[in-house]
Design a protein around this motif. Structure first.
Motif, short mmCIF file in Angstrom:
data_model
loop_
_atom_site.label_atom_id
_atom_site.label_comp_id
_atom_site.label_asym_id
_atom_site.label_seq_id
_atom_site.Cartn_x
_atom_site.Cartn_y
_atom_site.Cartn_z
N ASP A 160 13.86 -0.75 -10.65
CA ASP A 160 13.64 0.46 -11.44
C ASP A 160 12.16 0.82 -11.51
N LYS A 161 11.32 -0.19 -11.67
CA LYS A 161 9.87 0.04 -11.74
C LYS A 161 9.34 0.59 -10.43
N LEU A 162 9.78 0.00 -9.31
CA LEU A 162 9.31 0.45 -8.01
C LEU A 162 9.76 1.86 -7.73
N GLU B 69 7.42 4.13 -9.50
CA GLU B 69 6.10 4.17 -8.86
C GLU B 69 6.12 5.04 -7.59
N LEU B 70 7.24 5.01 -6.91
CA LEU B 70 7.36 5.76 -5.65
C LEU B 70 8.01 7.13 -5.83
N ASN B 71 8.19 7.51 -7.09
CA ASN B 71 8.80 8.80 -7.41
C ASN B 71 10.17 8.97 -6.78
N ASN C 287 6.41 5.58 4.93
CA ASN C 287 6.67 5.41 3.50
C ASN C 287 8.17 5.25 3.27
N MET C 288 8.57 5.10 2.02
CA MET C 288 9.96 4.73 1.74
C MET C 288 10.98 5.77 2.20
N TYR D 181 0.81 -1.22 0.00
CA TYR D 181 0.00 0.00 0.00
C TYR D 181 0.84 1.27 0.00
N LEU D 182 2.13 1.14 -0.29
CA LEU D 182 3.00 2.30 -0.24
C LEU D 182 2.85 3.21 -1.47
N ALA D 183 2.46 2.62 -2.58
CA ALA D 183 2.34 3.40 -3.82
C ALA D 183 0.91 3.92 -4.00
#
Length: 479
Positions: free
Chosen positions: A470-472, A475-477, A180-181, A147-149
């Motif tokens: 790279d994709k993540l 997604e997380l900017n 969050n990240m 649920y972070l994105a």
């Protein structure tokens, strides 16, 4: 046998934590691809012996003098409306709702029970769709990265929640894991902690001349050579020291995590190499049957016969051991895990979806789940408080467990939990786990050099998961 612990060598690596996994695939903080029944027991499964394990009742006058970080509820009939709450086990909350409605008689809480995997799947789907999510949901730490994105959850550091006022009442571990990240937002409100714990047959340890006092044994086993003495003594007498042969390196890995806030691999350190060496060494002595203790066809007979003399479980462990082996009451004790490793073995938090319509009422429900009224219900279900002000209460400090021979269990679990260090949970942990496991088992079986193994794992992670990383990041900017 008394404590003889050295302070150097392995104590640097111990300050790292979480995700109690083994090659069985059973993980207290499972990767996204796994749904361990172990976690369900961790946070909310009802105890068959709750009346034995807690005195319950109202908070004493002495408790009242110990200020809680959470506001005492006051009767408020002006708050009106209905909220929905999702959980995978209703039992603790049904009892709590009666107390909640004494203070907020006009707030209706609809408690919906959904099986563990189904709840997290449904929550993820409804959050992505922008409709259908509850006002509040319980989430397990290993599932939380889903649920972070997407900016779908309320940042509880902002008004009207202002959760930052509670930050100093818990450990950095329990706080950071719900952020969050980049650790700028609190997306779930912390609740319980579930430290990894060593449960052992005190009568067998005493019979074999091993230290049997919980505190002294925990201190003694923190030193690698002392731990090997315990292993050698047990195996020489036909006993097992753990369930899974590859345990220690996974505990140490769980203490560190998989990736940092920038999605860099973190499981390649000298400390982890040392633990892998210990794991390889003890495996040569057949330290474990490599099967779960609650497996009716495998592990259970070993426990019944006394061959399984020690296991590593989350702090819910005594409840499940008692449920499965009631005739061994008084023989088991709990202590700090071997090698001084402290890791989180599960735990839950509460999220408030942005699409909710009654966020003020939802927050009242979340706050109430951290009051004395709530915790005197929750500890009946082996749920360990994650808050300092709650753990300072006499009903926690003086709580005893008859199955563990009258041991003050909650106080000991809290001491272990205090040493767990922060780590990051990410959506890639589940994909990293099988890569890690394959190399670890290969190192154990073929006696491959520990540092070489860790280098190979890092190379494999960077090669196989680069597209996912790279994709993540996108997604997380993240840069």
């Amino acid at each position: 046998m008394r404590k003889a612990w050295l302070k150097g060598v392995l104590l640097m690596f111990i300050a790292v934590f979480i995700l109690s996994a083994c090659s069985s695939g059973v993980s207290s903080n499972p990767p996204a691809a796994q749904s361990s029944t172990q976690e369900k027991g961790d946070d909310a499964a009802a105890s068959n012996n709750e009346d034995k394990e807690t005195s319950g009742g109202e908070a004493s006058a002495e408790d009242a003098e110990q200020a809680s970080a959470f506001p005492e509820p006051v009767v408020d009939e002006s708050l009106k409306g209905e909220i929905t709450f999702w959980t995978w086990t209703k039992a603790p909350y049904d009892a709590l709702l009666k107390d909640f409605n004494k203070f907020y008689p006009n707030i209706k809480v609809k408690i919906t029970e959904i099986d563990f995997g189904g709840l997290h799947d449904k929550l993820q789907t409804t959050l992505a769709a922008g409709k259908g999510a509850p006002d509040v949901s319980q989430v397990e730490q290993g599932q939380f990265p889903r649920y972070l994105a997407g900016d779908v959850l309320e940042d509880l550091l902002q008004a009207p929640y202002n959760a930052s006022v509670f930050k100093d009442d818990t450990t950095e571990y329990n706080w950071v894991r719900w952020m969050n990240m980049d650790n700028s937002k609190l997306l779930a409100f912390p609740w319980d902690v579930t430290p990894g714990v060593a449960y052992y047959r005190a009568d067998i340890f005493e019979e074999l001349g091993l230290e049997s006092d919980p505190e002294l044994l925990g201190e003694y086993m923190a030193d690698p050579e002392n731990w090997m003495t315990v292993v050698e003594t047990l195996t020489a007498n036909g006993k097992y020291a753990m369930e899974w042969r590859d345990g220690p390196v996974h505990w140490a890995g769980d203490a560190v995590g998989y990736f940092d806030t920038d999605l860099n691999w973190v499981r390649n350190t000298d400390e982890l190499a040392k633990v892998l060496d210990v794991t390889k060494r003890q495996n040569q002595m057949k330290v474990a049957p490599h099967m779960g203790m609650f497996d009716a066809k495998g592990g259970k007979p070993l426990v019944t016969s006394g061959k399984q003399a020690m296991v590593m479980l989350g702090s819910w462990g005594a409840r499940d051991i008692e449920s499965n082996f009631p005739d061994q009451k008084g023989k088991w004790r709990a202590t700090a895990p071997p090698l001084g490793i402290s890791w989180g073995s599960g735990g839950s938090g509460f999220v408030i979806p942005k699409q909710g319509k009654n966020k003020d009422l939802a927050w009242k429900w979340v706050e109430f789940m951290h009051t004395d009224y709530a915790w005197q219900q929750f500890i009946k279900h082996s749920i360990q408080p994650g808050w300092n002000s709650i753990n300072a209460k006499e009903y926690i400090k003086e709580h005893t467990n008859a199955y563990l021979g009258g041991q003050k269990d909650l106080e000991m679990y809290n001491k272990i939990a205090e040493s767990i260090q922060p780590r990051k949970l990410t959506a890639l942990d589940g994909k990293a786990w099988p890569i890690w496991l394959e190399h670890i088992l290969k190192a154990i079986d073929k006696n491959i050099d520990a540092k070489t193994t860790l280098n190979n794992i890092e190379d494999d992670i960077n090669r196989k998961l680069k597209p996912d990383i790279d994709k993540l990041k996108k997604e997380l900017n993240m840069k």
